[in-house]
Motif scaffolding. Structure first.
Motif, PDB file in Angstrom:
ATOM      1  N   SER A 168       0.927  -1.220  -0.061  1.00 48.82           N
ATOM      2  CA  SER A 168       0.253   0.049   0.002  1.00 48.82           C
ATOM      3  C   SER A 168       0.867   1.357   0.116  1.00 48.82           C
ATOM      4  O   SER A 168       0.636   2.310  -0.654  1.00 48.82           O
ATOM      5  CB  SER A 168      -0.878  -0.015   1.241  1.00 48.82           C
ATOM      6  N   LEU A 203       2.206   1.663  -3.551  1.00 45.02           N
ATOM      7  CA  LEU A 203       1.397   2.296  -4.303  1.00 45.02           C
ATOM      8  C   LEU A 203       0.969   3.702  -4.198  1.00 45.02           C
ATOM      9  O   LEU A 203       0.626   4.653  -4.905  1.00 45.02           O
ATOM     10  CB  LEU A 203      -0.074   1.461  -4.227  1.00 45.02           C
ATOM     11  N   THR A 234      -2.120 -11.960  -4.151  1.00 45.96           N
ATOM     12  CA  THR A 234      -2.029 -10.400  -3.588  1.00 45.96           C
ATOM     13  C   THR A 234      -3.105  -9.940  -3.085  1.00 45.96           C
ATOM     14  O   THR A 234      -2.979  -8.937  -2.034  1.00 45.96           O
ATOM     15  CB  THR A 234      -1.737  -9.523  -4.871  1.00 45.96           C
ATOM     16  N   ASP A 243      -3.610  -5.539   2.088  1.00 45.59           N
ATOM     17  CA  ASP A 243      -4.598  -4.720   2.218  1.00 45.59           C
ATOM     18  C   ASP A 243      -4.677  -3.639   1.165  1.00 45.59           C
ATOM     19  O   ASP A 243      -4.365  -2.339   1.352  1.00 45.59           O
ATOM     20  CB  ASP A 243      -4.695  -3.900   3.556  1.00 45.59           C
ATOM     21  N   VAL A 244      -4.979  -3.998  -0.124  1.00 44.32           N
ATOM     22  CA  VAL A 244      -5.190  -3.188  -1.342  1.00 44.32           C
ATOM     23  C   VAL A 244      -6.454  -3.330  -2.043  1.00 44.32           C
ATOM     24  O   VAL A 244      -7.152  -4.622  -1.832  1.00 44.32           O
ATOM     25  CB  VAL A 244      -3.904  -3.475  -2.343  1.00 44.32           C
ATOM     26  N   SER A 245      -6.915  -2.687  -2.759  1.00 44.85           N
ATOM     27  CA  SER A 245      -8.258  -2.925  -3.469  1.00 44.85           C
ATOM     28  C   SER A 245      -8.070  -3.952  -4.626  1.00 44.85           C
ATOM     29  O   SER A 245      -7.048  -3.972  -5.302  1.00 44.85           O
ATOM     30  CB  SER A 245      -9.009  -1.623  -4.322  1.00 44.85           C
ATOM     31  N   ASP A 251      -6.824  -1.786  -7.626  1.00 40.05           N
ATOM     32  CA  ASP A 251      -5.483  -1.747  -7.613  1.00 40.05           C
ATOM     33  C   ASP A 251      -4.649  -3.165  -8.267  1.00 40.05           C
ATOM     34  O   ASP A 251      -3.905  -2.817  -8.922  1.00 40.05           O
ATOM     35  CB  ASP A 251      -4.863  -1.351  -6.395  1.00 40.05           C
TER      36      ASP A 251
END
Length: 351
Positions: free
Chosen positions: A244, A247, A273, A278-280, A283
């Protein structure tokens, strides 16, 4: 004089459009290998149409030694010059090597990958082997060559192992003179090689598992994109990249790394992934498609007019995907190679 008539192809279903992957029910119109339009209209198809993947970091030479490094450390498995990988590569028969890489490329294109950024070992001969393996394939390898600067006559850029492995300053200058990109591994076993790697002003960093705020500030200032390989990092037990934070500072793309360690499946890499960090999901899908494409100037990885017509058509009514409520989440977290109904690269289906 007869003029050649262009053939227009239509791909129908739920189309994940643009950089935000907004789902649109309708069709994609393709002509001469390019997307000419995305039309929102009523269609019967249950397919899900996704931009083709770009695998942002591989070592395809490892195709001759799949699963050979189980239980080995990073140094024992892949670090030059004496790792198991390098011993196997040095001992490989050339024809065997070409065939093995060719089969991996075929797997990749059949499962949705249109382009791959590969670090090739063994200099000029290594680059030639990959070029030969890709002759009959539609997938486009972007080759980061190694060893002598003369490799750039055969490769698209230069790929360095790591700033702690040797002094790359002279080679970096030689690469800069050609205008081709310089990429380097950094921050995989620890953070000690990150600042030296950034001092080389690379066009691409790979891994950055141990990146800290001081490194990220330099990354943002130098606008250096990063390729991350979460499954390989897990297999080699080197840690988890601060995804995160990466990014938030730069463009991040997704790679599968050594074929010896993991199959080059972007479906598995995306799912791992999305479920580990903790990424969308959007993303993650960007990391697997348009971000990797733009690192090397490729015009694929995104479904919008003017882009290269490279797409993956998934069977939305497969036993696995039937009943999906969110197509983006389904593609990233659930879809597998078995759901692929068609892979289209530059307007043509892969056989």
């Amino acid at each position: 004089m007869h003029q050649r008539k262009s053939r227009v192809k239509q791909i129908e279903g739920t189309i994940l459009t643009g950089r935000s992957f907004e789902p649109v029910r309708g069709r994609v119109l393709v002509e001469d290998g390019r997307i000419t339009a995305v039309e929102e209209t009523s269609v019967d198809s249950t397919d899900i149409v996704v931009p083709s993947f770009v695998n942002a970091h591989t070592h395809l030479g490892d195709s001759i030694a799949k699963e050979a490094a189980v239980g080995l450390s990073l140094t024992e498995a892949v670090v030059p010059p004496d790792s198991l990988k390098h011993r196997r590569l040095a001992a490989a028969d050339r024809d065997e090597h070409v065939r093995a890489i060719g089969r991996t490329l075929r797997f990749m294109e059949r499962t949705g990958t249109a382009s791959v950024l590969d670090f090739r070992e063994f200099g000029i001969e290594g680059a030639r082997v990959l070029r030969e393996a890709a002759v009959d394939r539609r997938i486009e390898p972007f080759i980061f060559g190694s060893e002598e600067p003369a490799v750039l006559d055969y490769a698209d850029g230069y790929g360095a192992s790591g700033a702690n492995d040797e002094d790359f300053e002279e080679r970096r200058a030689a690469v800069a003179a050609t205008g081709k990109p310089f990429a380097i591994h950094a921050g995989e076993p620890d953070a000690t090689d990150i600042h030296p790697a950034l001092d080389l002003e690379p066009e691409l960093l790979v891994h950055m598992v141990h990146a800290e705020e001081e490194h990220l500030e330099r990354v943002a200032e130098q606008e250096v994109p990063i390729a991350v390989c979460p499954r390989a990092n897990a297999v080699l037990d080197v840690g988890k990249a601060p995804l995160s934070e990466l990014l938030a500072h730069t463009t991040v793309a997704l790679g599968t790394d050594n074929v010896m360690l993991n199959q080059p499946s972007m479906f598995r890499e995306m799912a791992f992934t999305a479920k580990t960090f903790d990424v969308s999901t959007r993303d993650v899908l960007r990391m697997a498609t348009v971000n990797g494409a733009e690192i090397t100037g490729r015009n694929c990885g995104c479904i919008e007019p003017g882009r290269e017509a490279s797409m993956v058509v998934l069977d939305g009514d497969s036993d696995n995907l039937s009943g999906t409520e969110d197509p983006v989440r389904a593609v990233v977290r659930r879809a597998t190679e078995l759901d692929v109904a068609d892979t289209i690269i530059r307007g043509e289906s892969v056989e």
